[in-house]
Design a protein around this motif. Structure first.
Motif, PDB file in Angstrom:
ATOM      1  N   TRP A  11      -1.472   9.556  -3.270  1.00  0.00           N
ATOM      2  CA  TRP A  11      -1.450  10.832  -3.078  1.00  0.00           C
ATOM      3  C   TRP A  11      -2.932   9.879  -1.977  1.00  0.00           C
ATOM      4  CZ3 TRP A  11      -6.897  12.476  -3.805  1.00  0.00           C
ATOM      5  CH2 TRP A  11      -7.302  13.569  -3.162  1.00  0.00           C
ATOM      6  N   LEU A  12      -3.791   9.033  -2.177  1.00  0.00           N
ATOM      7  CA  LEU A  12      -5.010   8.874  -0.971  1.00  0.00           C
ATOM      8  C   LEU A  12      -4.815   7.712  -0.699  1.00  0.00           C
ATOM      9  CD1 LEU A  12      -6.166   6.011  -2.436  1.00  0.00           C
ATOM     10  CD2 LEU A  12      -7.017   7.102  -4.496  1.00  0.00           C
ATOM     11  N   SER A  13      -2.949   7.133  -0.448  1.00  0.00           N
ATOM     12  CA  SER A  13      -2.856   6.415  -0.332  1.00  0.00           C
ATOM     13  C   SER A  13      -1.774   6.357   0.885  1.00  0.00           C
ATOM     14  CB  SER A  13      -2.711   4.711  -0.657  1.00  0.00           C
ATOM     15  OG  SER A  13      -1.543   4.743  -1.525  1.00  0.00           O
ATOM     16  N   LYS A  14      -1.011   8.047   0.909  1.00  0.00           N
ATOM     17  CA  LYS A  14       0.135   8.111   1.692  1.00  0.00           C
ATOM     18  C   LYS A  14       1.498   7.383   1.261  1.00  0.00           C
ATOM     19  CE  LYS A  14      -2.299   8.808   6.480  1.00  0.00           C
ATOM     20  NZ  LYS A  14      -2.502   8.133   7.580  1.00  0.00           N
ATOM     21  N   GLY A  15       1.064   7.118  -0.088  1.00  0.00           N
ATOM     22  CA  GLY A  15       2.520   6.713  -0.647  1.00  0.00           C
ATOM     23  C   GLY A  15       2.905   5.271  -0.195  1.00  0.00           C
ATOM     24  N   LEU A  16       1.821   4.344  -0.112  1.00  0.00           N
ATOM     25  CA  LEU A  16       2.032   3.040  -0.519  1.00  0.00           C
ATOM     26  C   LEU A  16       2.761   2.239  -1.564  1.00  0.00           C
ATOM     27  CD1 LEU A  16      -1.312   2.247   1.937  1.00  0.00           C
ATOM     28  CD2 LEU A  16       1.661   2.804   2.630  1.00  0.00           C
ATOM     29  N   PHE A  17       2.577   2.414  -2.451  1.00  0.00           N
ATOM     30  CA  PHE A  17       2.603   1.933  -3.833  1.00  0.00           C
ATOM     31  C   PHE A  17       3.582   2.449  -4.482  1.00  0.00           C
ATOM     32  CE2 PHE A  17      -2.144   1.996  -3.242  1.00  0.00           C
ATOM     33  CZ  PHE A  17      -2.353   0.491  -3.980  1.00  0.00           C
ATOM     34  N   ILE A  18       4.905   1.211  -4.159  1.00  0.00           N
ATOM     35  CA  ILE A  18       6.524   1.410  -4.325  1.00  0.00           C
ATOM     36  C   ILE A  18       6.677   0.725  -6.125  1.00  0.00           C
ATOM     37  CG2 ILE A  18       8.692   2.379  -3.886  1.00  0.00           C
ATOM     38  CD1 ILE A  18       6.931   3.941  -2.617  1.00  0.00           C
TER      39      ILE A  18
END
Length: 656
Positions: free
Chosen positions: A425-432
């Motif tokens: 939520w706070l990183s624009k979806g960077l954790f995949i």
């Protein structure tokens, strides 16, 4: 039905979190500290709820047995990773953006004389192709009093001649003492003796091109007389090896995006932003006061931050894309770079600034050091342990987690989902999942080795400069990097097959069946990570790597024929166009590029929808192309993750 009821009840927590993500979070502003604090606070609470459950209900009785040692050891490592993430969550709970401050204090020196600024381009062994791009970009920077200097630690006559051609300064020294930090210190000392000595110095690596407003925007923040250093983010105009080798560039940003887009602004909010070397601007008076750049670590930038802080100077962060550089193109270079960062941090903690030692660092800077140490000491060992522990179960019957499936779903799943939801939520979806695990796994063993070396030995420690350039036009399988993953993959697949012909892990008890189900899911996930990691070890060709995507109308004139179409990719050496057809390979003509004019071009090869062209530009045209590509205010690459596109691109890469 009786079995489904407890499972459904256990899933309720995760379902609530997913519902929160789909219904409420899209309307909240991630820049508001209170929403960040609430969400990250929930993630922290669920993380420690999970840890307490692990230590109170899932461990083998403590004893000198293999089961107990592995079970307690893995749980301890999990606990340390949660401690690391909890500190990181506290830091991420606030964020500071300084764009409005830079707007407000632009040209703060007026009506007086503008300060004098030098741009230092530090180089050791980079090629002219890379350096020329940076020199051209530095010369295009707009500022009233500006000089550009190339600091050549390679003592190369051809580079001296190139600097004369481009009318920029050239500084060389007789040795390479203290590497980059020593090179910059030598230049600072030399320039301090000149009548036009600078008030501020901008540091650029040889492959980082500044945008035209780089100095204007950063110098604005020096209106505060206590600011000693302004750091800006590092953006890259080429994909890093993970992006490129997996073919996920369009859906997955470079691996450093989270740090520069989220961690640094959060650190700045707490007053603990750190210098990252290139793309920073220094106040010369502050650097002179602390005795120039420190040289006791291979990561002199972090050490410089602490040295400045100890002497009352602030490091601040301007989160604007003001430079763009060349990411490591090869997997080995990528790993070497991260190993050096880890080694340098451990050197700092051991030899210079022990976070628990007697020094003048503030509490927040001590926490900053602990946070950085824990990141390197837990993230990468945990990734390796996560691969090895299921193997110990399948091959040796060692129990790692003694828990029921219902309890795993009740305690672990909400914690895992909440952390993913909060961070994305706070990183624009960077954790995949899988992709992030692969990026960590690729460098895990070298980083673990570097951490041990830096923490346990005083040094000095040798390190390698990150190589840039070179021939990247062939497929290269990095067997030395892939071999451990192949071995682990074979052992993991074998671990799944062998128990089918053996009853040494199966019993009639329900808890044992749950244990098999848990480790089975864990193992299948590891198989996916290992497959992606092995795919990442196959270096794909990088054709025309300086090219950037530029969509503009063009006209290609060959003889008396005019062919209209679109410019798709552009670089100093050539371009890719779409639209024209029926052209002969080798045909010569002129390509009319907007804002540049006619550039002599040769048809190199056909593509699916057009042709690749090779340029023969004049010196002036080459400089114009570099300026067009790299110096205008723009955001190179992607800054957000797209999981649908990642899955599609990853599937294509793994099946072709």
């Amino acid at each position: 039905m009786l079995l489904l009821s407890p499972l459904l009840a256990a899933l309720a927590g995760a379902a609530v979190i997913i519902g929160l993500r789909l219904t409420i979070l899209p309307v909240l502003d991630p820049s508001r500290w209170y929403w960040r604090a609430v969400l990250l606070g929930l993630a922290t609470i669920l993380s420690w709820r999970y840890v307490v459950w692990r230590f109170t209900e899932t461990l083998v009785p403590l004893d000198w047995t293999a089961d107990a040692l592995v079970s307690w050891g893995f749980a301890a490592l999990e606990g340390m990773t949660v401690l690391s993430s909890s500190i990181a969550f506290v830091i991420l709970s606030r964020v500071k953006e300084r764009t409005a401050e830079a707007d407000q204090h632009a040209r703060w020196w007026l009506p007086g004389e503008a300060p004098s600024v030098d741009i230092f381009i530090a180089t050791y062994n980079e090629s002219l192709e890379i350096l020329e791009r940076t020199i051209i970009g530095a010369k295009a920077v707009h500022f009233p009093k500006l000089r550009v200097f190339v600091l050549d630690d390679g003592r190369r006559d051809w580079l001296r001649q190139a600097c004369e051609r481009h009318s920029v300064g050239y500084i060389v020294r007789s040795d390479n003492a203290h590497a980059k930090a020593g090179n910059i210190n030598h230049a600072l000392s030399a320039r301090a003796l000149d009548p036009d000595r600078p008030d501020f110095v901008a540091i650029l690596d040889a492959d980082f091109v500044p945008h035209v407003d780089f100095i204007d925007r950063t110098v604005a923040l020096f209106h505060n007389s206590r600011v000693g250093l302004v750091q800006t983010p590092q953006h890259f105009f080429n994909p890093d090896p993970i992006q490129h080798n997996l073919g996920i560039t369009a859906g997955y940003p470079d691996e450093q995006r989270h740090f520069f887009d989220n961690v640094e602004p959060a650190r700045d909010a707490w007053g603990i932003a750190i210098c990252c070397g290139t793309s920073s601007v220094l106040r010369v008076r502050a650097i002179q006061q602390i005795g120039l750049l420190p040289t006791q670590s291979v990561t002199e930038d972090f050490l410089l931050t602490l040295k400045l802080a100890e002497n009352g100077w602030q490091t601040v962060y301007l989160n604007e894309p003001l430079t763009e550089g060349l990411a490591p193109e090869g997997l080995k270079e990528y790993i070497v770079q991260r190993g050096r960062w880890c080694l340098g941090l451990m050197q700092i903690a051991r030899n210079s600034y022990n976070p628990f030692g007697s020094n003048r660092l503030s509490l927040m800077h001590r926490i900053s050091l602990i946070d950085s140490q824990l990141y390197w000491l837990t993230t990468f060992p945990f990734r390796l342990a996560s691969l090895i522990c299921p193997l110990l179960y399948w091959w040796l019957g060692i129990t790692i987690v003694n828990a029921s499936l219902v309890d795993i779903i009740r305690y672990y799943v909400p914690y895992y989902v909440m952390v993913l939801v909060a961070l994305n939520w706070l990183s624009k979806g960077l954790f995949i999942p899988i992709v992030n695990d692969t990026a960590q796994l690729i460098a895990a063993w070298p980083i673990c080795r570097a951490a041990a070396l830096g923490l346990l030995t005083r040094g000095p420690h040798r390190f390698s400069v990150t190589a840039k350039g070179g021939d990247r036009t062939r497929v290269v399988v990095q067997w030395s990097l892939m071999r451990p993953f192949l071995i682990l993959f074979g052992l993991t697949i074998g671990g799944l097959i062998v128990p089918l012909n053996s009853d040494f892990v199966f019993t009639t008890s329900s808890s044992a069946d749950d244990g098999v189900a848990i480790v089975l899911f864990w193992t299948v996930y590891n198989v996916l990570v290992l497959v992606v990691a092995m795919a990442a070890c196959i270096e794909r060709p990088r054709y025309n790597r300086p090219q950037r995507q530029v969509l503009e109308p063009i006209t290609l004139t060959i003889g008396n024929d005019r062919h209209r179409g679109w410019l798709v990719n552009l670089g100093p050496e050539g371009a890719r166009i779409s639209g024209p057809h029926g052209l002969s390979v080798g045909a010569r003509g002129n390509l009319k590029i907007p804002a540049i004019g006619d550039v002599e071009a040769q048809v190199l090869a056909p593509t699916r929808d057009g042709y690749r062209l090779k340029f023969s530009p004049s010196v002036e045209q080459r400089a114009q192309i570099v300026k067009k590509l790299h110096t205008a205010r723009a955001l190179p690459g992607s800054d957000r993750g797209d999981i649908v596109r990642i899955i599609r691109e990853l599937a294509r890469a793994l099946t072709h």
